[in-house]
Write a protein that holds these residues in place. Structure first.
Motif, short mmCIF file in Angstrom:
data_model
loop_
_atom_site.label_atom_id
_atom_site.label_comp_id
_atom_site.label_asym_id
_atom_site.label_seq_id
_atom_site.Cartn_x
_atom_site.Cartn_y
_atom_site.Cartn_z
N ALA A 179 -2.04 94.48 51.45
CA ALA A 179 -3.39 94.12 51.92
C ALA A 179 -3.85 92.85 51.19
O ALA A 179 -3.11 91.90 51.06
CB ALA A 179 -4.32 95.30 51.72
N ALA A 180 -5.12 92.82 50.74
CA ALA A 180 -5.67 91.61 50.10
C ALA A 180 -5.25 91.59 48.64
O ALA A 180 -5.92 92.10 47.76
CB ALA A 180 -7.18 91.61 50.23
N THR B 48 -13.77 82.25 47.27
CA THR B 48 -12.96 83.01 46.32
C THR B 48 -13.84 84.00 45.56
O THR B 48 -15.04 83.76 45.42
CB THR B 48 -12.21 82.02 45.37
N ALA C 201 -9.64 81.64 52.42
CA ALA C 201 -10.10 82.53 51.35
C ALA C 201 -8.99 83.38 50.75
O ALA C 201 -9.27 84.42 50.18
CB ALA C 201 -11.23 83.42 51.86
N GLY D 183 -1.46 82.37 49.20
CA GLY D 183 -2.77 82.01 49.76
C GLY D 183 -3.27 80.71 49.17
O GLY D 183 -3.86 79.88 49.87
N SER E 247 -4.99 89.38 46.21
CA SER E 247 -5.73 88.75 45.12
C SER E 247 -6.90 89.61 44.68
O SER E 247 -7.23 89.68 43.51
CB SER E 247 -6.22 87.37 45.55
N ARG E 248 -7.56 90.31 45.62
CA ARG E 248 -8.71 91.14 45.24
C ARG E 248 -8.24 92.34 44.41
O ARG E 248 -8.95 92.79 43.51
CB ARG E 248 -9.47 91.61 46.47
N SER F 18 -6.36 84.12 47.82
CA SER F 18 -6.24 83.68 46.43
C SER F 18 -4.92 84.04 45.80
O SER F 18 -4.66 83.72 44.66
CB SER F 18 -7.38 84.29 45.60
N SER F 19 -4.03 84.75 46.52
CA SER F 19 -2.69 85.02 45.99
C SER F 19 -1.95 83.69 45.87
O SER F 19 -2.43 82.67 46.38
CB SER F 19 -1.94 85.94 46.96
N SER G 245 -5.69 88.43 58.01
CA SER G 245 -6.05 89.84 58.24
C SER G 245 -5.26 90.81 57.38
O SER G 245 -4.11 91.12 57.66
CB SER G 245 -5.87 90.25 59.71
N TRP G 246 -5.93 91.30 56.35
CA TRP G 246 -5.24 92.21 55.41
C TRP G 246 -5.39 93.67 55.79
O TRP G 246 -4.66 94.52 55.29
CB TRP G 246 -5.74 91.97 53.98
N HIS H 185 2.72 90.66 54.04
CA HIS H 185 1.96 89.55 53.46
C HIS H 185 2.70 88.23 53.68
O HIS H 185 2.12 87.25 54.16
CB HIS H 185 1.79 89.86 51.95
C1 LIG Z 1 -15.45 85.26 50.57
C2 LIG Z 1 -14.25 85.86 51.22
C3 LIG Z 1 -14.35 86.24 52.54
C4 LIG Z 1 -13.26 86.81 53.19
N1 LIG Z 1 -13.42 87.17 54.47
C5 LIG Z 1 -12.41 87.79 55.10
C6 LIG Z 1 -12.58 88.24 56.42
O1 LIG Z 1 -13.63 88.06 57.01
N2 LIG Z 1 -11.55 88.87 57.03
C7 LIG Z 1 -10.34 89.09 56.40
O2 LIG Z 1 -9.44 89.66 57.01
N3 LIG Z 1 -10.16 88.66 55.12
C8 LIG Z 1 -11.17 88.04 54.48
N4 LIG Z 1 -11.00 87.64 53.19
C9 LIG Z 1 -9.68 87.85 52.57
C10 LIG Z 1 -8.80 86.62 52.52
O3 LIG Z 1 -9.00 85.72 53.55
C11 LIG Z 1 -7.32 86.93 52.50
O4 LIG Z 1 -6.87 87.33 53.77
C12 LIG Z 1 -7.00 88.03 51.57
O5 LIG Z 1 -7.57 87.75 50.33
C13 LIG Z 1 -5.49 88.21 51.50
O6 LIG Z 1 -4.88 87.04 51.09
P1 LIG Z 1 -4.41 86.86 49.60
O7 LIG Z 1 -3.52 88.04 49.33
O8 LIG Z 1 -3.71 85.53 49.63
O9 LIG Z 1 -5.63 86.84 48.74
C14 LIG Z 1 -12.06 87.03 52.50
C15 LIG Z 1 -11.95 86.65 51.17
C16 LIG Z 1 -13.04 86.08 50.51
C17 LIG Z 1 -12.90 85.67 49.09
#
Ligand SMILES: Cc1cc2nc3c(=O)[nH]c(=O)nc-3n(C[C@H](O)[C@H](O)[C@H](O)COP(=O)(O)O)c2cc1C
Length: 455
Positions: A331-332, A234, A215, A221, A334-335, A217-218, A126-127, A143
């Motif tokens: 937050a997220a 991804t 999911a 992650g 990798s995005r 991608s960091s 949950s980001w 994170h």
């Molecule tokens: C296809 C896809 C679907 C995702 N769905 C969710 C989601 O439903 N809820 C959520 O909190 N994050 C979702 N994410 C985000 C990731 O699970 C992850 O929490 C986020 O990228 C942060 O982690 P990171 O910094 O390691 O990338 C999704 C990512 C992708 C690529």
């Protein structure tokens, strides 16, 4: 047999384009009507997709005035969809940060029983910063801490799912023996974040345990996915970054002692499909014209942990200095890197960037003929970028139907995709092994400890 593609249908709103909900081709049903979702799942099952998937957020987005930000709670929805389908896999998102492992282990085990072995969990940490305000209000967990907690969470849920032997339930009315206590064990977990005695109060799942999807991608992650995920979603805007991700994750899975082919990598793909490329592009423009850049600006701010983009003009080329450093984003992460890479490469204006993100929020967006989409899928699949795809139709159900009727038959003719289901469980569709059971381990002495002794 040739290596086979895996296709997941990502169900989101009335389609993945942010303005899809307003388009005349989108479904007329309310987004709270379960028939909308069961109908999509049945269409995907008829087209032989491996699975369907629901994402989830634990707070209402700030842009509900201009975008549908409400949907059914995914695990609940899966229970209903399980009753309306028989073969397709069912993936729901649930957060490790804002629940207890016993709750989730039990809910997903229930879905696996209800669906006869088709359940999967998309593990997220949950980001979204506003989710923290709905769970105690102590501020967003960082994170690093989210992943540390997630690691311990996984140890607990896996132990809970493995707390019953497959043969524990006898259910013998004549002898009066319901279950064999020596085939059920407590887990006695005491860690930094969780204390859980176990066992689970539900027999072993049909799939041994639900399929695990991830999911993140960091870097953190990716390591988490390499340890736990059977399938990985991804987001990529270019084949080259998808290849880099694919190679890295397979390498990391190998380093964790896993067979790389048993971690499926499924990048997002949002194709607008029509009989001619010009018609597909016209359709894309038609949906783009329904979207509001100010909605996109708010979403961008959410992606970057609430960063203020309101001062940026819409029509000047962007530079990386217009964005905060991804390393500082809680937050997220990798995005945010995906977005910054696009800015560095293409120098779009804010309006152009928001237009691209409106298509599928940073996943690969394309428009073309069925043949062109099939070529792209084959190219990524054979070129070390994907084991299959997370299909994100821009308009639902219209673009799902075109994909199923026009693209899938091409993939089947090329021998890349199944022409019938060969199994009934998701683990079989994905070609995954069955998880080992501690009760089959010769070293396990069957001793019953702690709470389990009292059941
Ligand atoms: C296809 C896809 C679907 C995702 N769905 C969710 C989601 O439903 N809820 C959520 O909190 N994050 C979702 N994410 C985000 C990731 O699970 C992850 O929490 C986020 O990228 C942060 O982690 P990171 O910094 O390691 O990338 C999704 C990512 C992708 C690529």
């Amino acid at each position: 047999m040739k290596r086979q593609l895996h296709l997941n249908l990502f169900i989101h709103s009335r389609g993945h384009h942010e303005a899809a909900w307003r388009h005349p081709a989108a479904s007329p049903l309310p987004l709270t009507d379960i028939r909308y979702y069961t109908d999509l799942a049945q269409r995907a099952e008829a087209a032989l997709f491996d699975s369907i998937f629901f994402a989830d957020q634990l707070a209402l987005g700030g842009d509900v005035a201009q975008a549908p930000r409400t949907w059914l709670e995914p695990i609940t929805a899966l229970a209903a969809i399980a009753m309306a389908t028989s073969r397709i896999g069912l993936i729901a998102t649930a957060s490790t940060t804002y629940t207890e492992p016993f709750n989730l282990a039990r809910q997903f085990a229930s879905i696996d029983h209800i669906s006869n072995g088709r359940a999967a969990w998309n593990i997220v940490t949950s980001w979204l910063a506003s989710a923290a305000e709905n769970y105690g209000g102590a501020g967003q967990v960082s994170h690093a801490d989210r992943y540390a907690r997630g690691e311990e969470f996984m140890a607990v849920v896996k132990a809970l799912w493995d707390s019953w032997g497959a043969d524990a339930v006898v259910d013998n009315r004549a002898t009066g023996l319901y279950a064999r206590p020596e085939r059920i064990r407590s887990i006695d977990h005491r860690g930094e974040f969780y204390t859980v005695a176990g066992p689970l109060n539900l027999p072993r799942c049909p799939q041994g345990r639900p399929v695990l999807v991830q999911a993140g991608s960091s870097d953190t992650g990716r390591r988490f996915a390499a340890r736990h995920a059977d399938a990985v979603f991804t987001a990529h805007m270019a084949k080259e970054t998808a290849q880099e991700f694919y190679a890295d994750l397979k390498r990391l899975a190998g380093a964790e002692g896993r067979r790389p082919e048993q971690v499926l990598i499924l990048p997002g793909l949002s194709p607008m499909i029509a009989a001619s490329e010009a018609e597909a592009q016209r359709l894309t423009r038609e949906v783009n014209d329904l979207s509001d850049p100010e909605v996109g600006r708010k979403r961008l701010s959410g992606r970057f942990g609430g960063h203020d983009f309101s001062y940026l003009p819409l029509d000047r080329p962007l530079s990386p200095e217009d964005f905060p450093d991804p390393d500082t984003v809680e937050a997220a992460r990798s995005r945010t890197e995906v977005i910054l890479n696009l800015v560095k490469r293409d120098k779009p204006t804010l309006r152009q960037l928001l237009g691209y993100l409106a298509g599928a929020r940073g996943h690969f967006v394309t428009a073309g003929t069925p043949e062109q989409i099939a070529d792209l899928i084959e190219d990524w699949f054979t070129g070390g970028a994907a084991d299959g795809f997370n299909i994100m139709p821009p308009l639902l159900p219209a673009q799902l139907d075109v994909f199923s009727a026009e693209v899938i038959p091409i993939l089947q003719r090329r021998g890349l995709f199944r022409t019938e289901y060969s199994g009934t469980m998701l683990r079989e569709h994905y070609g995954l092994p069955w998880p080992a059971s501690v009760f089959d381990d010769p070293a396990f002495n069957g001793e019953l400890k702690g709470a389990a002794a009292g059941i």
